[in-house]
Every structure is written in C-alpha cells, then in structure tokens.
Design an enzyme around this catalytic site. Structure first.
Site, PDB file in Angstrom:
ATOM      1  N   HIS A 284       0.821  -1.220   0.000  1.00  0.00           N
ATOM      2  CA  HIS A 284       0.000   0.000   0.000  1.00  0.00           C
ATOM      3  C   HIS A 284       0.855   1.271   0.000  1.00  0.00           C
ATOM      4  CE1 HIS A 284      -3.988  -1.888   0.575  1.00  0.00           C
ATOM      5  NE2 HIS A 284      -3.329  -2.797   1.265  1.00  0.00           N
ATOM      6  N   ASP A 337      -0.658  -5.019   6.020  1.00  0.00           N
ATOM      7  CA  ASP A 337      -1.646  -5.933   5.445  1.00  0.00           C
ATOM      8  C   ASP A 337      -1.455  -6.048   3.934  1.00  0.00           C
ATOM      9  OD1 ASP A 337      -2.482  -3.212   5.176  1.00  0.00           O
ATOM     10  OD2 ASP A 337      -4.429  -3.936   4.486  1.00  0.00           O
ATOM     11  N   GLU A 338      -2.022  -7.089   3.377  1.00  0.00           N
ATOM     12  CA  GLU A 338      -2.108  -7.284   1.920  1.00  0.00           C
ATOM     13  C   GLU A 338      -0.771  -7.025   1.222  1.00  0.00           C
ATOM     14  OE1 GLU A 338      -6.795  -6.335   1.072  1.00  0.00           O
ATOM     15  OE2 GLU A 338      -5.444  -4.613   1.103  1.00  0.00           O
ATOM     16  N   VAL A 339       0.258  -7.701   1.705  1.00  0.00           N
ATOM     17  CA  VAL A 339       1.597  -7.543   1.120  1.00  0.00           C
ATOM     18  C   VAL A 339       1.824  -8.681   0.124  1.00  0.00           C
ATOM     19  CG1 VAL A 339       4.060  -7.380   1.601  1.00  0.00           C
ATOM     20  CG2 VAL A 339       2.414  -6.425   3.221  1.00  0.00           C
TER      21      VAL A 339
END
Length: 547
Positions: A284, A337-339
């Site tokens: 992100h 998150d969401e790596v």
C-alpha cells in the site's frame, strides 16, 4: 449556602442527592435503559447508570458555567461549554428571554467540578463523569440546577455531551426543557479505544470535512480518529525531511501541510479525541515512489517497497520522526496488510539480496515489518499492525504490538491468548464501506466474543469502525459513516448488560432514530437508519424519527 461553596460542600450535596436517588430506585427500580415511567432513555450512547423522575425543568438561555475544582477552569472546559450551549440553544434564545422578562428557570447554572487540571490525552484517560439535574430552589436543588463531576477535563467533556442530550427544545413554549427530572447519571466507557478510521488517500477530504467528522465522533463519544492518511493511490501529507513525498498527491490542491495536521490534532484534542496516524508498509505504498522512484524495487514493481534498500528505511524513519512532532498519541499504525511479495522474487537486485541472506519473500516480509516496528518503538511509539502480521509470524512480533483485526471474527481470542493486545474491526460488521451491512449487524459486533478469561479480556483495547474511501468523498462520507457508526459507538461505550437488555427493533431502533435526528439538527448529514443500502437518501416523504 454561600454563592461559591467549597468543593467539600458540593461533594456532600452530591452524596445526599445520590442517597435520595438510590432510595427512589429502591422504591421503583427502572432498568438502566428506561426512565422512571418506563420510556426509553434517549441518550446515545447509553450511560452506565441512570435514575430519573417525572418533572419537567426549563433551562435558562443564559445558562451560566460555574467551574470548580483544579480542572474546572481549564480553557478546554469553557470552550466545550460554549460549543454545547450553541447546540442546545437557538441563536435568538437570549433575545427571546429578554423580551419575556426572563426568570423562573429550573436550571440556570451548570456547575462543572473537575478534580485534575492535567490536560494530557492518552489511551485510557479517565472519561468517567456524574451528572445531577434538579430544580433550582427545589428539593433536589444543586447550586442552581445541574452539576457535572469528573476526574479529568475529558470526563467533563463527555458529561457535557450527555447534558446537552438531556436538553430538548419545546416548540410550543419555545423553551429548552429537561424532561423526566431529577436525573442522576453515573457513566464511564466500557472500552478505552473507540475508534473511527478515516481514509484520505483514496479520496482527499478537506480539513473542514475532517473537522466535521471529529465533531460527529464526539457526539457519539468515540475517542480515536485513525487517520489513514497515505496509501498506494496518493501521498497527500507534507514530510519536511523528504519534501518530494507529497508529489504523490492527486494534485497540489489535495494536500495536508504540517500546519493542517497540527490543526486537526489540536481540534480533536479539544473534543477528547486522539489521532492515530498510519503509514501502511511495506504494501500500500506505491504513491511514495512518485517523489522518490528508488523506493520502488523497479519501474515494473512499484510495491511492496524495496526491502533490500537502506534508503527505504531511512525514508520510513524520516516520516516517523516528522510525524512524531505532530501526533502525540502513544499508538502508531504501521499497516502491514495485503503484502503481495511476488515482484520481489522477479526483481534481480532484490532476488540477489534474498539469496545472499537465504531468505524467502515471506522472511523478507517479516524482516520489513519488524524493522519498521523497531523504528517506531525507537520514537517511543507502540506499534499497531493489521492482523496478517500476527497470522504470519506471531512468534516474532514485538511484545508491545497491538494487533488490529479486520479479516473476520475469531481473531482477537487468538491474539490475546498469545499475550498481545487487540483492536477489533471485523469487516463483516464494522467496515462502513460495506453498504449492505445493516445497523443491526453493526450493533451486534462484540469485541469480547469468544473470550471468557478476564485477564485476556483486558487485552482487548476496544474496536474501530472503518470508513475506507474508495467510494466516499466530501459528497457522501458523513452519510456513509452515520448513523451506523453510532451502533458501534454504543457497543464500545455502554455496559454489555444494558445493551443486551434492549430489544433491537423497538427500544434500540427508536433511540437510534432519535440520535440520527440529533446529528441532523447539529448539521451532520446522517443517512436514514433503515436504508437497505447505507447512505442512500429517503425513498419518500416521512419523519426523521421513522426513516
């Protein structure tokens, strides 16, 4: 009694009235969510303990503040009193009082007793308060009609909110009245962390809009603004140490200066609201590379940030150092998150760096998160990370870590069982961008679900509703937040026993309608409560109290 009695006399009066209220309660004990005549208590969120009567008192439009105790004279208390007086009384109220001769008001003075002058706002600050409202000169007289007692200025501010909700305008007499007096309210929050995430990366929100959100949070006694300032889409914040970073903003007119950020933090503090900032690393973060392209592993791999580069961590430390001068709150959110690490594997210099250290991309993800945590802790911050970090390498996280749940239920029980603290934001109930989640489901979200051990329950700091900004901007953000966020706010503030005793479709719904109308009266664009999809306008004519 002298015109300015000492604090010990006030406290004696409080105890006397408390005894009177307790005797009345023994004669006819109403539930905490009902008045003495069985009507719902139209206060949001529901206080911990309430007793009431059957009288109606008028409130003087020239209601005076009588500050007492070491903290009573705090400018924050005086400013809050003026704000709430503006909410309670119409602009013409003083003139109407003068024309009518003025006099005979049951509540002419609001005495605010604050035990401490300490203005430090931190997680766990005492927000408790007690309110007494009786008729001036009557059996329950308390130095002119009403008193708020609190240990801190922030408890006093919460008490002022509740007092303002007791005040109702009578359109027939054109007076402000307190119904069901005398009132005796004792209140404190169930959870220390009661948050709202606001995303200003997916859509820029002007400072005045953020202030409107802060105002609305204070009406529901939320106390943490989780400012998700930056994400892959835009980097709107000024960072003096790395001035090219905000080249990642959508435009030069969609940015926040350091002064803007200070202004927002100070504005929030005056309302008893902490601001927890977030930089979401290593994923992100694509927008960072618009100002410093070497933060990208390659032009074709623009996130996650380059784990192999020392410059990446120099920039992170520079951002954190600059932010530490702005955000005094003890918690800082580092994302995590969401790596998606696939492009690390196909970027030659990163791949070489991994091979030299015998690391997998999962190892590199852990390395990045732990190093970012070290940098935050070095600046005296407690790191907060999204739950993927716990799910992936719980045994390596710093013991100070606060784990932020979002993927679904059942996470906080696992987190606290390992000794970590937890914040609940289960996306199934507390993601406000999920427009098809009805208020009843938001209200049912319970941070302690599945946790029976009392010591582990203490590790749950509270919870947070999340206003992700992909489909929300200035045109619709407030009506997406409200009124559903109020359902979570009551869950986080009010006692579980009182919440559980209410019927959702009668007592709670009527009270939530009432609070939504209160928000509208205060200029907050709260959408109808019973919309099938949140934030939609009404489907036809009707009263605010039934839509």
């Amino acid at each position: 009694m002298p015109p300015n009695p000492p604090a010990y006399l006030l406290l004696a009066l409080l105890l006397l009235l408390a005894g009177t209220a307790a005797s009345a309660a023994r004669l006819r004990p109403p539930p905490a969510n009902a008045t003495s005549d069985g009507e719902p208590v139209y206060l949001w969120p529901l206080p911990k303990s309430v007793t009431s009567g059957s009288r109606t008192l008028t409130v003087d439009p020239d209601l005076a503040l009588d500050p007492r105790g070491p903290g009573g004279a705090s400018p924050a208390v005086a400013e809050a009193f003026e704000r709430y007086r503006g909410h309670v009384f119409a602009p013409w109220a003083h003139a109407a009082r003068a024309a009518g001769g003025g006099g005979g008001y049951g509540v002419a003075r609001l005495t605010v007793v604050v035990a401490s002058a300490n203005e430090t706002l931190a997680l766990g600050v005492d927000e408790s308060y007690t309110i007494y409202v009786g008729a001036a000169g009557g059996f329950n007289s308390i130095v002119g009609g009403a008193i708020i007692e609190a240990n801190t200025i922030y408890g006093a501010i919460r008490g002022l909110e509740t007092f303002s909700q007791l005040c109702v305008f009578n359109y027939d007499t054109k007076n402000v009245e307190v119904l069901h007096a005398p009132w005796h309210i004792q209140d404190e929050p169930r959870f220390a962390f009661r948050g709202l995430l606001l995303d200003t990366s997916r859509h820029y929100l002007p400072v005045d809009v953020i202030k409107q959100v802060i105002d609305s949070m204070s009406f529901a006694k939320l106390n943490v603004l989780h400012w998700h300032i930056i994400d892959e889409q835009s980097f709107p914040l000024e960072v003096p140490s790395y001035p090219n970073l905000w080249k990642g903003s959508y435009s030069k007119w969609e940015r926040y200066t350091v002064e803007d950020a200070h202004d927002i933090v100070n504005y929030a503090k005056k309302r008893g609201i902490n601001v927890m900032a977030e930089i979401d690393v290593p994923g992100h973060a694509e927008s960072w590379g618009n100002g410093y392209p070497t933060l990208w592993p390659s032009p074709n791999c623009t996130e996650p940030l380059d784990v192999s580069s020392n410059f990446t961590f120099e920039v992170i430390y520079g951002i954190l150092s600059d932010m530490r001068k702005i955000f005094p709150f003890g918690l800082f959110h580092l994302g995590g998150d969401e790596v998606y690490t696939g492009c690390w594997n196909v970027t030659p210099h990163v791949r070489q760096w991994l091979n030299e250290r015998n690391m997998t991309t999962k190892d590199a993800y852990k390395y990045f998160v732990l190093k970012a945590q070290e940098l935050a802790i070095k600046l005296n911050w407690i790191p907060v990370n999204w739950e993927e970090t716990f799910n992936s390498f719980k045994e390596n996280l710093n013991p100070l870590t606060v784990v932020h749940n979002w993927l679904g239920p059942g996470v906080c029980p696992k987190v606290v069982a390992k000794g970590f603290r937890c914040i609940m934001s289960n996306q199934g109930v507390w993601y406000l961008d999920h427009l098809d989640v009805p208020w009843e489901d938001v209200y049912s979200g319970e941070p302690l679900a599945g946790i029976s051990n009392k010591n582990q329950q203490k590790l749950v700091l509270g919870g947070e509703v999340c206003m992700w900004g992909e489909t929300a901007d200035t045109s619709d953000v407030l009506q997406t937040i409200w009124p559903r966020a109020a359902a979570a706010a009551e869950r986080l503030w009010s006692q579980l026993e009182a919440i559980s005793a209410q019927d959702l479709e009668t007592t709670v719904l009527s009270r939530l309608h009432y609070f939504r109308c209160l928000l509208n009266h205060r200029g907050i664009a709260a959408a109808p409560v019973t919309n099938y999809y949140a934030r939609r306008p009404p489907t036809g004519p009707g009263s605010c109290f039934v839509q």
